[in-house]
Design a protein around this motif. Structure first.
Motif, PDB file in Angstrom:
ATOM      1  N   UNK A 323       0.825  -1.205   0.000  1.00 47.68           N
ATOM      2  CA  UNK A 323       0.000   0.000   0.000  1.00 47.68           C
ATOM      3  C   UNK A 323       0.858   1.252   0.000  1.00 47.68           C
ATOM      4  N   UNK A 324       0.272   2.350   0.433  1.00 44.36           N
ATOM      5  CA  UNK A 324       0.938   3.646   0.370  1.00 44.36           C
ATOM      6  C   UNK A 324       1.496   4.087   1.716  1.00 44.36           C
ATOM      7  N   UNK A 325       2.652   4.701   1.662  1.00 42.96           N
ATOM      8  CA  UNK A 325       3.185   5.387   2.837  1.00 42.96           C
ATOM      9  C   UNK A 325       2.551   6.767   2.957  1.00 42.96           C
ATOM     10  N   UNK A 326       2.330   7.404   1.810  1.00 45.19           N
ATOM     11  CA  UNK A 326       1.588   8.661   1.761  1.00 45.19           C
ATOM     12  C   UNK A 326       1.072   8.866   0.341  1.00 45.19           C
ATOM     13  N   UNK A 327       0.094   9.761   0.232  1.00 46.06           N
ATOM     14  CA  UNK A 327      -0.442  10.118  -1.081  1.00 46.06           C
ATOM     15  C   UNK A 327      -1.683   9.351  -1.481  1.00 46.06           C
ATOM     16  N   UNK A 328      -2.164   8.433  -0.637  1.00 46.07           N
ATOM     17  CA  UNK A 328      -3.352   7.668  -0.995  1.00 46.07           C
ATOM     18  C   UNK A 328      -4.592   8.545  -0.813  1.00 46.07           C
ATOM     19  N   UNK A 329      -5.352   8.715  -1.891  1.00 46.83           N
ATOM     20  CA  UNK A 329      -6.564   9.521  -1.832  1.00 46.83           C
ATOM     21  C   UNK A 329      -7.801   8.675  -1.557  1.00 46.83           C
ATOM     22  N   UNK A 330      -7.582   7.411  -1.193  1.00 40.54           N
ATOM     23  CA  UNK A 330      -8.694   6.529  -0.931  1.00 40.54           C
ATOM     24  C   UNK A 330      -9.203   5.813  -2.169  1.00 40.54           C
ATOM     25  N   UNK A 331      -8.679   6.161  -3.328  1.00 37.39           N
ATOM     26  CA  UNK A 331      -9.118   5.565  -4.577  1.00 37.39           C
ATOM     27  C   UNK A 331      -8.001   4.833  -5.301  1.00 37.39           C
ATOM     28  N   UNK A 332      -6.748   5.196  -5.002  1.00 36.87           N
ATOM     29  CA  UNK A 332      -5.628   4.703  -5.790  1.00 36.87           C
ATOM     30  C   UNK A 332      -5.294   3.244  -5.513  1.00 36.87           C
ATOM     31  N   UNK A 333      -5.551   2.751  -4.299  1.00 37.85           N
ATOM     32  CA  UNK A 333      -5.188   1.382  -3.950  1.00 37.85           C
ATOM     33  C   UNK A 333      -6.246   0.868  -2.990  1.00 37.85           C
ATOM     34  N   UNK A 334      -7.153   0.076  -3.504  1.00 33.12           N
ATOM     35  CA  UNK A 334      -8.275  -0.397  -2.701  1.00 33.12           C
ATOM     36  C   UNK A 334      -8.238  -1.905  -2.536  1.00 33.12           C
ATOM     37  N   UNK A 335      -8.809  -2.352  -1.427  1.00 29.07           N
ATOM     38  CA  UNK A 335      -8.928  -3.771  -1.122  1.00 29.07           C
ATOM     39  C   UNK A 335     -10.402  -4.135  -1.180  1.00 29.07           C
ATOM     40  N   UNK A 336     -10.721  -5.174  -1.962  1.00 29.62           N
ATOM     41  CA  UNK A 336     -12.096  -5.643  -2.096  1.00 29.62           C
ATOM     42  C   UNK A 336     -12.233  -7.015  -1.458  1.00 29.62           C
ATOM     43  N   UNK A 337     -13.446  -7.400  -1.068  1.00 31.05           N
ATOM     44  CA  UNK A 337     -13.635  -8.711  -0.440  1.00 31.05           C
ATOM     45  C   UNK A 337     -13.192  -9.836  -1.357  1.00 31.05           C
ATOM     46  N   UNK A 338     -12.888 -10.995  -0.750  1.00 29.25           N
ATOM     47  CA  UNK A 338     -12.433 -12.150  -1.503  1.00 29.25           C
ATOM     48  C   UNK A 338     -13.555 -12.859  -2.224  1.00 29.25           C
ATOM     49  N   UNK A 339     -13.237 -14.052  -2.724  1.00 26.62           N
ATOM     50  CA  UNK A 339     -14.187 -14.819  -3.530  1.00 26.62           C
ATOM     51  C   UNK A 339     -13.483 -15.297  -4.775  1.00 26.62           C
ATOM     52  N   UNK A 340     -14.047 -16.242  -5.462  1.00 26.30           N
ATOM     53  CA  UNK A 340     -13.418 -16.817  -6.645  1.00 26.30           C
ATOM     54  C   UNK A 340     -13.247 -15.807  -7.746  1.00 26.30           C
ATOM     55  N   UNK A 341     -12.238 -15.997  -8.578  1.00 28.34           N
ATOM     56  CA  UNK A 341     -12.001 -15.116  -9.724  1.00 28.34           C
ATOM     57  C   UNK A 341     -13.084 -15.338 -10.765  1.00 28.34           C
ATOM     58  N   UNK A 342     -13.255 -14.316 -11.630  1.00 29.40           N
ATOM     59  CA  UNK A 342     -14.274 -14.446 -12.664  1.00 29.40           C
ATOM     60  C   UNK A 342     -13.969 -15.600 -13.601  1.00 29.40           C
ATOM     61  N   UNK A 343     -12.695 -15.967 -13.701  1.00 29.68           N
ATOM     62  CA  UNK A 343     -12.336 -17.103 -14.536  1.00 29.68           C
ATOM     63  C   UNK A 343     -12.273 -18.398 -13.757  1.00 29.68           C
ATOM     64  N   UNK A 344     -12.649 -18.348 -12.482  1.00 32.01           N
ATOM     65  CA  UNK A 344     -12.608 -19.557 -11.665  1.00 32.01           C
ATOM     66  C   UNK A 344     -11.360 -19.581 -10.822  1.00 32.01           C
ATOM     67  N   UNK A 345     -11.491 -19.405  -9.510  1.00 26.11           N
ATOM     68  CA  UNK A 345     -10.341 -19.421  -8.627  1.00 26.11           C
ATOM     69  C   UNK A 345     -10.704 -20.068  -7.309  1.00 26.11           C
ATOM     70  N   UNK A 346      -9.754 -20.774  -6.731  1.00 32.32           N
ATOM     71  CA  UNK A 346     -10.049 -21.519  -5.522  1.00 32.32           C
ATOM     72  C   UNK A 346      -9.785 -20.715  -4.259  1.00 32.32           C
ATOM     73  N   UNK A 347      -8.918 -19.715  -4.322  1.00 37.51           N
ATOM     74  CA  UNK A 347      -8.562 -18.981  -3.122  1.00 37.51           C
ATOM     75  C   UNK A 347      -9.657 -17.989  -2.760  1.00 37.51           C
ATOM     76  N   UNK A 348      -9.631 -17.529  -1.521  1.00 40.41           N
ATOM     77  CA  UNK A 348     -10.672 -16.614  -1.077  1.00 40.41           C
ATOM     78  C   UNK A 348     -10.099 -15.375  -0.412  1.00 40.41           C
ATOM     79  N   UNK A 349      -8.834 -15.058  -0.685  1.00 34.57           N
ATOM     80  CA  UNK A 349      -8.234 -13.868  -0.115  1.00 34.57           C
ATOM     81  C   UNK A 349      -8.777 -12.611  -0.757  1.00 34.57           C
ATOM     82  N   UNK A 350      -8.402 -11.448  -0.229  1.00 35.61           N
ATOM     83  CA  UNK A 350      -8.914 -10.189  -0.773  1.00 35.61           C
ATOM     84  C   UNK A 350      -8.350  -9.879  -2.151  1.00 35.61           C
ATOM     85  N   UNK A 351      -9.070  -9.031  -2.870  1.00 38.86           N
ATOM     86  CA  UNK A 351      -8.634  -8.531  -4.176  1.00 38.86           C
ATOM     87  C   UNK A 351      -8.084  -7.119  -4.001  1.00 38.86           C
ATOM     88  N   UNK A 352      -7.095  -6.771  -4.834  1.00 38.18           N
ATOM     89  CA  UNK A 352      -6.488  -5.447  -4.783  1.00 38.18           C
ATOM     90  C   UNK A 352      -6.641  -4.781  -6.152  1.00 38.18           C
TER      91      UNK A 352
END
Length: 490
Positions: A323-352
């Motif tokens: 992530x950012x040490x400084x300069x993040x406006x809240x939009x530049x680097x976001x974390x989204x909830x996990x779940x399978x990838x649109x192409x099919x994925x087994x992991x459930x960690x967060x998306x960036x």
């Protein structure tokens, strides 16, 4: 640092091989290890041990970078072209950040790789104004990246990698680390010019190039115009922005023996997608998910988009930064909830995501439409400048068009195009500004109305960041400030 143990290995097994070459400066693997160890260890005040490195491009920069992070330190490499006021501002921010960071867990003293989870790099964006944003990287993220990129791009100890851009740029620092990891030679330039790069290609027997599309176009065009060939180059790795088809064709003419790779990624995300090593059919796209990375495109509400549906490009995997040490406006680097990838994925960690926009086609290949921050909203319509540039350059030639949005009282923004007469195919006299204007206006008439530029400017220079990337922000500043480098012609 993830390449220090490897550097020590190569210093023992091939001590006299060149590790870093910058112009007439040269350090062997053994010499680099000695030079890095001679730099004083970074001293923490209350938190992380920080080394702010302000060196011109040269072997001393490489040695100090290696020396700083080999002792559990954090390196912040300043662009030597920045004015002193900006360097001072960045240094103050970095010192303040380091004071709030916890020191890494105590480990054995010495010159070796530090704890995998600890931060080693305070990376700085290559902006054109203001204090740049700063992102952080863990040692583990680069260690995983080196193993994957060396395998994907076929890097071996026999290679010589020329990265002609500034050493402070994150992709070039990465190329340096990749070379030390693989036991190959890293070559940079003390000062960029197309002729200096072409000289290094032959003089230093480069086998690989790592560069951005604008620089590749300059080298290929100059090489073809002057009869300076690509020598031993068998691999070209292009990143930083999309590789236009016209530039790729130039590169193939200049370096017919070279395999051309391109990858899409971000400083915050690492490798996301790549092409050139997957038997693709030549369809222009960013490629397939980079080995070890999962890619998903997310639309409204963060839900997976279907094939061909545009949305925010999201990734997860071992290469993502902290992530950012400084300069993040809240939009530049976001974390989204996990779940399978649109192409099919087994992991459930967060998306960036950094909110670059794109879509996955039916074959799982990623198509990047553009950065959300570059998007032009004109009269309620969303226009991505990269798409307009691609359409206009089909008739104007590669490296001739830069599209941006400028404020407009009625539309919100208006689409404008900067025309650079210095571009075009090799061996052919560049089109004049008037000829470019006529060709682009004819082509634009066939575009959807919101995508048609309403004003055109003749450019005396390409608006580039210090890392050689096209900067629409700089073009906007030239136009807004009445800069002589952007003269309105329609």
């Amino acid at each position: 640092m993830p390449f220090i143990d490897q550097l020590r290995h190569w210093a023992r097994t091939q001590p006299h091989r060149a590790a870093v070459v910058v112009g007439t400066q040269r350090l062997s693997f053994a010499g680099l290890l000695d030079a890095a160890a001679a730099w004083p260890a970074p001293q923490p005040s209350a938190g992380a041990a920080l080394a702010v490195i302000d060196e011109p491009d040269g072997t001393a920069l490489a040695a100090r970078f290696v020396g700083a992070v080999a002792r559990d330190g954090v390196a912040a490499v300043l662009d030597p072209s920045w004015p002193q006021e900006l360097k001072a501002a960045v240094t103050d921010r970095a010192v303040a950040w380091a004071a709030t960071e916890a020191a890494p867990p105590a480990s054995e003293p010495g010159f070796r790789d530090g704890p995998p989870g600890s931060t080693f790099l305070l990376g700085l964006s290559s902006g054109t104004s203001g204090v740049p944003k700063a992102f952080t990287r863990s040692r583990a993220s680069w260690q995983a990246s080196f193993a994957a990129s060396a395998a994907y791009f076929g890097v071996t100890a026999a290679d010589v990698t020329l990265a002609p851009g500034p050493m402070a740029a994150s992709m070039n620092l990465y190329a340096l680390g990749e070379a030390l990891f693989t036991g190959s030679t890293f070559v940079a330039l003390p000062q960029f010019s197309a002729d200096a790069a072409l000289h290094a290609v032959t003089h230093d027997a480069a086998t690989r190039l790592v560069l951005v599309p604008t620089v590749l176009a300059l080298l290929a065009r100059r090489g073809l115009d002057t009869g300076q060939g690509a020598g031993a180059v068998t691999s070209i790795v292009c990143a930083g922005s999309a590789l236009p088809a016209g530039v790729e064709e130039l590169a193939r003419q200049w370096a017919p023996r070279a395999r051309i790779f391109q990858y899409y990624g971000a400083s915050e995300l690492g490798f996301v997608a790549a092409s050139g090593n997957d038997g693709d059919d030549g369809t222009p796209c960013a490629g397939r998910a980079f080995p070890g990375t999962e890619v998903s495109v997310r639309g409204t509400g963060g839900l997976p988009a279907g094939p061909g549906e545009c949305g925010s490009i999201c990734v997860r995997g071992p290469y993502v930064g902290n992530g950012y040490a400084w300069g993040d406006d809240g939009l530049a680097f976001n974390v989204l909830p996990g779940g399978g990838a649109s192409g099919g994925g087994a992991s459930d960690g967060p998306w960036y995501t950094v909110h670059d926009q794109g879509f996955l086609d039916g074959s799982g290949r990623l198509h990047v439409v553009g950065r959300a921050s570059d998007m032009i909203v004109t009269g309620g319509a969303n226009v991505y400048p990269q798409q307009v540039e691609g359409d206009l350059e089909a008739v104007a030639g590669p490296g001739t068009v830069v599209v941006a949005g400028v404020p407009d009282a009625v539309r919100g923004q208006r689409v404008v195009a900067g025309l650079f007469p210095g571009g075009g195919p090799p061996g052919v006299a560049p089109l004049t500004a008037g000829q470019l204007l006529a060709a682009c206006r004819r082509r634009a008439a066939a575009l959807p109305a919101p995508q048609r530029p309403t004003r055109y400017y003749a450019l005396t220079d390409l608006p580039l960041t210090g890392a050689g990337k096209l900067s629409r922000t700089l073009l906007q500043a030239w136009i807004g400030g009445g800069d002589a480098r952007a003269q309105r012609i329609h």
